[in-house]
Design an enzyme around this catalytic site. Structure first.
Site, short mmCIF file in Angstrom:
data_model
loop_
_atom_site.label_atom_id
_atom_site.label_comp_id
_atom_site.label_asym_id
_atom_site.label_seq_id
_atom_site.Cartn_x
_atom_site.Cartn_y
_atom_site.Cartn_z
N ARG A 177 0.82 -1.23 0.00
CA ARG A 177 0.00 0.00 0.00
C ARG A 177 0.85 1.28 0.00
O ARG A 177 0.52 2.28 0.64
CB ARG A 177 -0.95 0.03 1.21
CG ARG A 177 -1.94 -1.10 1.24
CD ARG A 177 -2.92 -1.11 0.06
NE ARG A 177 -3.71 -2.31 0.08
CZ ARG A 177 -3.36 -3.42 -0.60
NH1 ARG A 177 -2.27 -3.46 -1.36
NH2 ARG A 177 -4.11 -4.49 -0.54
N SER A 227 -10.90 -1.16 3.50
CA SER A 227 -10.20 -1.51 4.75
C SER A 227 -9.66 -0.23 5.36
O SER A 227 -8.92 0.51 4.70
CB SER A 227 -9.03 -2.45 4.47
OG SER A 227 -9.51 -3.63 3.90
N GLU A 297 -4.85 2.79 6.60
CA GLU A 297 -4.61 2.75 5.16
C GLU A 297 -5.27 3.99 4.55
O GLU A 297 -4.76 4.59 3.60
CB GLU A 297 -5.24 1.47 4.58
CG GLU A 297 -5.01 1.33 3.10
CD GLU A 297 -5.60 0.04 2.53
OE1 GLU A 297 -5.45 -1.02 3.16
OE2 GLU A 297 -6.23 0.12 1.47
C1 FAD Z 1 -15.66 -0.60 -0.98
C2 FAD Z 1 -14.18 -0.40 -1.12
C3 FAD Z 1 -13.36 -1.47 -1.39
C4 FAD Z 1 -11.98 -1.28 -1.53
N1 FAD Z 1 -11.20 -2.36 -1.81
C5 FAD Z 1 -9.88 -2.21 -1.95
C6 FAD Z 1 -9.03 -3.32 -2.24
O1 FAD Z 1 -9.49 -4.44 -2.41
N2 FAD Z 1 -7.70 -3.11 -2.36
C7 FAD Z 1 -7.15 -1.88 -2.20
O2 FAD Z 1 -5.93 -1.74 -2.32
N3 FAD Z 1 -7.92 -0.79 -1.92
C8 FAD Z 1 -9.25 -0.93 -1.80
N4 FAD Z 1 -10.04 0.17 -1.52
C9 FAD Z 1 -9.41 1.47 -1.30
C10 FAD Z 1 -9.26 2.35 -2.57
O3 FAD Z 1 -10.27 2.04 -3.52
C11 FAD Z 1 -7.88 2.20 -3.22
O4 FAD Z 1 -6.85 2.59 -2.34
C12 FAD Z 1 -7.77 3.04 -4.50
O5 FAD Z 1 -6.59 2.71 -5.15
C13 FAD Z 1 -7.76 4.54 -4.23
O6 FAD Z 1 -7.92 5.21 -5.48
P1 FAD Z 1 -8.64 6.64 -5.56
O7 FAD Z 1 -8.56 7.10 -6.97
O8 FAD Z 1 -9.98 6.58 -4.97
O9 FAD Z 1 -7.65 7.48 -4.68
P2 FAD Z 1 -8.01 8.64 -3.63
O10 FAD Z 1 -8.75 8.07 -2.48
O11 FAD Z 1 -8.63 9.77 -4.36
O12 FAD Z 1 -6.54 9.03 -3.16
C14 FAD Z 1 -5.74 8.10 -2.44
C15 FAD Z 1 -4.33 8.70 -2.27
O13 FAD Z 1 -3.70 8.84 -3.53
C16 FAD Z 1 -3.40 10.20 -3.82
N5 FAD Z 1 -3.66 10.39 -5.25
C17 FAD Z 1 -4.77 10.03 -5.94
N6 FAD Z 1 -4.61 10.27 -7.26
C18 FAD Z 1 -3.38 10.82 -7.40
C19 FAD Z 1 -2.64 11.28 -8.52
N7 FAD Z 1 -3.11 11.24 -9.77
N8 FAD Z 1 -1.38 11.78 -8.30
C20 FAD Z 1 -0.87 11.84 -7.04
N9 FAD Z 1 -1.54 11.43 -5.95
C21 FAD Z 1 -2.78 10.91 -6.13
C22 FAD Z 1 -4.30 11.02 -2.90
O14 FAD Z 1 -3.74 12.29 -2.59
C23 FAD Z 1 -4.35 10.11 -1.67
O15 FAD Z 1 -3.18 10.26 -0.91
C24 FAD Z 1 -11.42 0.00 -1.39
C25 FAD Z 1 -12.26 1.11 -1.12
C26 FAD Z 1 -13.63 0.92 -1.00
C27 FAD Z 1 -14.51 2.10 -0.75
#
Ligand code: FAD
Length: 309
Positions: A177, A227, A297
């Site tokens: 992560r 998580s 996380e």
């Molecule tokens: C129902 C559910 C299930 C999930 N299951 C999983 C799973 O199985 N495995 C898992 O790993 N995660 C899971 N997640 C968590 C999440 O979906 C992941 O971590 C995902 O990769 C986050 O992507 P995001 O675009 O939503 O990032 P955001 O939440 O928007 O951002 C996350 C981080 O990345 C940074 N960031 C985002 N985009 C950029 C960019 N372009 N450049 C620089 N920094 C950036 C943000 O500043 C922040 O620090 C789950 C979440 C939910 C709600």
């Protein structure tokens, strides 16, 4: 943000893409949290980099987000500019065994594109509700797969050197992560996935199976950020939380899911303060109970000057 910088921002992108006092509960899967002083949705990678350059020049604080599925904005709000990727940075292109996707593309859409093209290697990612950018930053993973296994090249804007750079997957310092973006001010602009040819029916079967396992185990009917805690080495966060007697425990509208103790959910009307207090309670009780220090996380988007992430 200074008025003149705000005006300049509106010269880079359509003024309708620049909003002030934006309610961040509308941009996070937790459906909770405070307001961002400024919230901008650039329409292209060029606009996104120009916006970052402008904010750097004027020393304005900013944070780039994707789908908001792993963040929480405290109720006090975010003093600065949130740049939300997704509007015009969601291009997905297939070339043989590789797929190049913009940072704002949804990971599920990239996984679907892989399936459509009989490419295997992203089945694990089809149910992760994040963008390509967020998935690269977090090295998102599930069911034995991780982004690092599929990403071979990442295009980034280096906010220190103020230039666009390309890194190979191994340069990205992917770990559990985490990635190099956690320790250096990079903005993920795009990523390239290298996959292998597979059997479409098998790919579909795997994706369906993983989706069913998610529906079965996870409280997908409630807003959450997945998580809440990282998996501590040698343990499972959910088990530690359950063993500490915290299953179903609530603070305001935030609750430790009864379906999966590793998820803090918004049962209805939770504030970010409720969620943060519940997180604190869980960490304290688990530490007291099993001497394991849980690490979130979920990224708390506070302001750097307040000493937060
Ligand atoms: C129902 C559910 C299930 C999930 N299951 C999983 C799973 O199985 N495995 C898992 O790993 N995660 C899971 N997640 C968590 C999440 O979906 C992941 O971590 C995902 O990769 C986050 O992507 P995001 O675009 O939503 O990032 P955001 O939440 O928007 O951002 C996350 C981080 O990345 C940074 N960031 C985002 N985009 C950029 C960019 N372009 N450049 C620089 N920094 C950036 C943000 O500043 C922040 O620090 C789950 C979440 C939910 C709600």
């Amino acid at each position: 943000m200074r008025e003149d910088v705000l005006d300049k921002l509106k010269n880079i992108t359509d003024p309708a893409n620049v909003r002030t006092g934006e309610d961040m509960s509308e941009h996070t899967t937790f459906r909770a949290g405070g307001r961002a002083d400024v919230f901008v949705t650039p329409e292209s990678i060029e606009e996104a980099t120009e916006i970052v350059r402008l904010l750097l020049t004027h020393e304005e604080e900013y944070t780039v987000i994707g789908n908001g599925s792993n963040i929480l904005v405290p109720d006090e709000g975010y003093k600065g500019c949130i740049i939300c990727m997704g509007r015009g940075e969601d291009d997905i292109r297939v070339n043989g065994n590789t797929i190049k996707a913009g940072a704002g593309a949804m990971l599920s859409k990239v996984a679907k594109t892989a399936y459509d093209n009989s490419l295997t290697g992203l089945e694990f990612a089809s149910g992760i509700p994040g963008s390509v950018g967020g998935a690269v930053v977090m090295n998102a993973g599930a069911y034995g797969g991780e982004i690092k296994d599929a990403v071979t090249s990442v295009t980034l804007f280096d906010a220190e050197a103020k230039e666009i750079v390309t890194k190979t997957g191994s340069d990205m310092q992917f770990g559990y992560r985490t990635s190099i973006v956690k320790s250096h001010p990079y903005v993920v602009l795009a990523a390239e996935f290298t996959l292998t040819e597979g059997d479409r029916a098998v790919i579909k079967e795997t994706m369906d199976d993983l989706a069913a396992r998610r529906r079965d185990k996870q409280p997908l009917e409630y807003p959450s950020a997945g998580s809440t805690f990282k998996r501590p080495e040698g343990y499972f966060a959910a088990k530690l939380i359950e063993d500490a007697g915290l299953k179903g425990v609530s603070v305001g509208g935030a609750q430790v899911s009864e379906k999966h103790s590793g998820f803090v959910i918004n049962k209805g009307g939770a504030t970010a303060t409720d969620i943060l207090e519940l997180i604190r309670t869980i960490r304290d009780k688990v530490y007291e109970d099993s001497h394991v220090a849980l690490e979130t996380e979920v990224v708390i988007l506070g302001n750097k000057k307040d000493g937060q992430q």
